[in-house]
Write a protein that holds these residues in place. Structure first.
Motif, PDB file in Angstrom:
ATOM      1  N   CYS A  92       0.288   7.652 -12.182  1.00 26.73           N
ATOM      2  CA  CYS A  92      -0.009   6.221 -12.026  1.00 26.73           C
ATOM      3  C   CYS A  92       1.272   5.417 -11.838  1.00 26.73           C
ATOM      4  N   ASN A  93       2.326   5.803 -12.535  1.00 25.24           N
ATOM      5  CA  ASN A  93       3.609   5.119 -12.363  1.00 25.24           C
ATOM      6  C   ASN A  93       4.178   5.361 -10.968  1.00 25.24           C
ATOM      7  N   ILE A  94       4.037   6.578 -10.469  1.00 29.70           N
ATOM      8  CA  ILE A  94       4.533   6.913  -9.130  1.00 29.70           C
ATOM      9  C   ILE A  94       3.809   6.072  -8.072  1.00 29.70           C
ATOM     10  N   LEU A  95       2.504   5.935  -8.223  1.00 33.14           N
ATOM     11  CA  LEU A  95       1.686   5.237  -7.223  1.00 33.14           C
ATOM     12  C   LEU A  95       1.569   3.745  -7.502  1.00 33.14           C
ATOM     13  N   ASN A  96       2.146   3.312  -8.611  1.00 34.84           N
ATOM     14  CA  ASN A  96       2.121   1.891  -8.982  1.00 34.84           C
ATOM     15  C   ASN A  96       0.687   1.370  -9.107  1.00 34.84           C
ATOM     16  N   ILE A  97      -0.120   2.134  -9.842  1.00 35.91           N
ATOM     17  CA  ILE A  97      -1.508   1.764 -10.073  1.00 35.91           C
ATOM     18  C   ILE A  97      -1.774   1.728 -11.569  1.00 35.91           C
ATOM     19  N   SER A  98      -2.917   1.165 -11.948  1.00 38.31           N
ATOM     20  CA  SER A  98      -3.274   1.052 -13.356  1.00 38.31           C
ATOM     21  C   SER A  98      -3.567   2.424 -13.953  1.00 38.31           C
ATOM     22  N   TYR A  99      -3.238   2.571 -15.249  1.00 36.08           N
ATOM     23  CA  TYR A  99      -3.563   3.824 -15.925  1.00 36.08           C
ATOM     24  C   TYR A  99      -5.077   3.964 -16.035  1.00 36.08           C
ATOM     25  N   VAL A 144     -11.479   9.579  -8.068  1.00 38.90           N
ATOM     26  CA  VAL A 144     -12.277   8.644  -8.856  1.00 38.90           C
ATOM     27  C   VAL A 144     -11.538   7.367  -9.242  1.00 38.90           C
ATOM     28  N   HIS A 145     -10.219   7.344  -9.083  1.00 41.50           N
ATOM     29  CA  HIS A 145      -9.481   6.143  -9.467  1.00 41.50           C
ATOM     30  C   HIS A 145      -9.853   4.995  -8.522  1.00 41.50           C
ATOM     31  N   PRO A 146     -10.289   3.866  -9.051  1.00 41.92           N
ATOM     32  CA  PRO A 146     -10.755   2.772  -8.189  1.00 41.92           C
ATOM     33  C   PRO A 146      -9.671   2.163  -7.303  1.00 41.92           C
ATOM     34  N   GLU A 147      -8.398   2.388  -7.632  1.00 45.33           N
ATOM     35  CA  GLU A 147      -7.315   1.811  -6.834  1.00 45.33           C
ATOM     36  C   GLU A 147      -6.762   2.790  -5.799  1.00 45.33           C
ATOM     37  N   ILE A 148      -7.359   3.987  -5.740  1.00 49.78           N
ATOM     38  CA  ILE A 148      -6.915   5.014  -4.797  1.00 49.78           C
ATOM     39  C   ILE A 148      -7.972   5.218  -3.712  1.00 49.78           C
ATOM     40  N   PHE A 149      -7.517   5.232  -2.458  1.00 40.58           N
ATOM     41  CA  PHE A 149      -8.369   5.595  -1.316  1.00 40.58           C
ATOM     42  C   PHE A 149      -8.016   7.046  -1.004  1.00 40.58           C
ATOM     43  N   GLN A 185      -8.849  -3.921  -3.476  1.00 42.98           N
ATOM     44  CA  GLN A 185      -8.817  -3.113  -4.693  1.00 42.98           C
ATOM     45  C   GLN A 185      -7.888  -1.904  -4.549  1.00 42.98           C
ATOM     46  N   LYS A 186      -7.672  -1.447  -3.323  1.00 43.61           N
ATOM     47  CA  LYS A 186      -6.916  -0.225  -3.113  1.00 43.61           C
ATOM     48  C   LYS A 186      -5.410  -0.490  -3.071  1.00 43.61           C
ATOM     49  N   LYS A 187      -4.671   0.369  -3.763  1.00 40.18           N
ATOM     50  CA  LYS A 187      -3.215   0.260  -3.791  1.00 40.18           C
ATOM     51  C   LYS A 187      -2.511   1.527  -3.295  1.00 40.18           C
ATOM     52  N   ALA A 188      -3.277   2.602  -3.099  1.00 42.46           N
ATOM     53  CA  ALA A 188      -2.681   3.867  -2.651  1.00 42.46           C
ATOM     54  C   ALA A 188      -3.690   4.638  -1.817  1.00 42.46           C
ATOM     55  N   ILE A 189      -3.189   5.392  -0.852  1.00 45.92           N
ATOM     56  CA  ILE A 189      -4.053   6.233  -0.011  1.00 45.92           C
ATOM     57  C   ILE A 189      -3.318   7.529   0.290  1.00 45.92           C
ATOM     58  N   GLY A 190      -4.059   8.636   0.278  1.00 43.80           N
ATOM     59  CA  GLY A 190      -3.391   9.895   0.580  1.00 43.80           C
ATOM     60  C   GLY A 190      -4.278  11.113   0.464  1.00 43.80           C
ATOM     61  N   MET A 217       0.842  -1.199   0.000  1.00 43.53           N
ATOM     62  CA  MET A 217       0.000   0.000   0.000  1.00 43.53           C
ATOM     63  C   MET A 217       0.876   1.246   0.000  1.00 43.53           C
ATOM     64  N   LYS A 218       0.728   2.072  -1.033  1.00 41.50           N
ATOM     65  CA  LYS A 218       1.478   3.322  -1.120  1.00 41.50           C
ATOM     66  C   LYS A 218       0.710   4.439  -0.435  1.00 41.50           C
ATOM     67  N   LYS A 219       1.427   5.250   0.322  1.00 42.19           N
ATOM     68  CA  LYS A 219       0.853   6.477   0.854  1.00 42.19           C
ATOM     69  C   LYS A 219       1.397   7.639   0.039  1.00 42.19           C
ATOM     70  N   TYR A 220       0.556   8.648  -0.210  1.00 42.80           N
ATOM     71  CA  TYR A 220       0.992   9.790  -1.010  1.00 42.80           C
ATOM     72  C   TYR A 220       0.468  11.089  -0.405  1.00 42.80           C
ATOM     73  N   ILE A 221       1.222  12.155  -0.684  1.00 40.59           N
ATOM     74  CA  ILE A 221       0.784  13.513  -0.351  1.00 40.59           C
ATOM     75  C   ILE A 221       1.082  14.389  -1.561  1.00 40.59           C
ATOM     76  N   HIS A 222       0.037  14.910  -2.180  1.00 39.66           N
ATOM     77  CA  HIS A 222       0.198  15.866  -3.281  1.00 39.66           C
ATOM     78  C   HIS A 222       0.060  17.259  -2.681  1.00 39.66           C
ATOM     79  N   ILE A 223       1.177  17.993  -2.633  1.00 36.03           N
ATOM     80  CA  ILE A 223       1.180  19.284  -1.948  1.00 36.03           C
ATOM     81  C   ILE A 223       0.878  20.463  -2.874  1.00 36.03           C
ATOM     82  N   GLY A 224       0.691  20.238  -4.138  1.00 32.89           N
ATOM     83  CA  GLY A 224       0.493  21.331  -5.091  1.00 32.89           C
ATOM     84  C   GLY A 224       1.650  21.360  -6.078  1.00 32.89           C
TER      85      GLY A 224
END
Length: 249
Positions: free
Chosen positions: A219-226, A24-29, A86-91, A1-8
């Motif tokens: 998607c490459n950064i978070l290792n999720i499907s395009y 809306v990405h189904p693999e992102i929480f 289904q989830k591979k990333a959260i942030g 499970m990848k954690k992410y922070i998009h700061i702008g």
């Protein structure tokens, strides 16, 4: 499970990414902003208060008094995401993490420190940069949209005179990147240049091999499907003529 922070940073497709990708990405929480088809909402009021009050405004004594509760709140969501196959990333995604829009904002470096306390070191940091002068012009347009009546020259003069206490100090990209590298490790810092993924004439994201280059990189950064999506510009800028009319009004 990848954690992410998009700061702008702001004015770099943030709203479009929040609404049309992260939320809306189904693999992102996604915890917000962009939840509930809104430009401002987080997944719950509690997450909203943590980001918008405790991380953004509170002094250190208040934040660290509440840190145990804050971490428990996020850990509950981290666990929910971990248990969902289904989830591979959260942030989260929030422009206020990279820039102090209000005089009451705590220093952006302190915001980064607080994010590290909550998310931990193994977190992907996403930073989208844009040439500072074009960004400043875009900020001016947004201010006029909100009611600022003065000329661009007066705006620049104010920014120059009071640069030590305005958001201009947050546009020292090298300082921000270095601080996040120190907290999260160089390998977890992902810098995307707006000018490399956007067509300068149409202002739209470049499509390469049938894929939106910005979305593909994320998607490459978070290792999720395009995710093919109708990635529109959800915060269109006013034209120069419209800005002139707004100022006159």
């Amino acid at each position: 499970m990848k954690k992410y922070i998009h700061i702008g940073y702001p004015k770099n497709f943030s709203t479009s990414l929040q609404r049309s990708f992260f939320a809306v990405h189904p693999e992102i929480f996604h915890l917000g902003i962009g939840c509930h088809e809104s430009n401002i909402k987080y997944i719950t009021p509690e997450i909203s208060s943590i980001i918008e009050m405790y991380i953004r405004y509170s002094n250190n004594s208040i934040f660290y008094d509440e840190l145990t509760r804050i971490k428990a709140t996020f850990n509950d969501f981290f666990e929910q995401a971990r248990l969902d196959p289904q989830k591979k990333a959260i942030g989260i995604s929030a422009e206020i993490l990279s820039i102090g829009f209000a005089s009451q904002d705590v220093d952006t470096f302190e915001k980064a420190n607080r994010l590290k306390e909550i998310f931990g070191k193994e977190t992907e940091i996403i930073i989208i940069l844009r040439n500072q002068m074009t960004l400043i012009k875009s900020f001016y347009s947004e201010l006029v949209r909100l009611g600022y009546p003065y000329s661009y020259e007066r705006y620049i003069e104010f920014m120059y005179k009071f640069h030590v206490s305005t958001f201009i100090s947050d546009l020292r990209y090298d300082k921000t990147i270095q601080h996040y590298e120190k907290l999260f490790g160089k390998d977890n810092i992902n810098v995307i240049l707006s000018e490399e993924v956007k067509d300068t004439n149409s202002k739209k994201i470049i499509i390469k091999d049938g894929k939106n280059t910005l979305i593909n990189e994320l998607c490459n950064i978070l290792n999720i499907s395009y995710l093919p999506s109708d990635f529109g510009h959800l915060n269109q800028a006013l034209t120069n003529q419209e800005l002139a009319i707004k100022r006159e009004l």
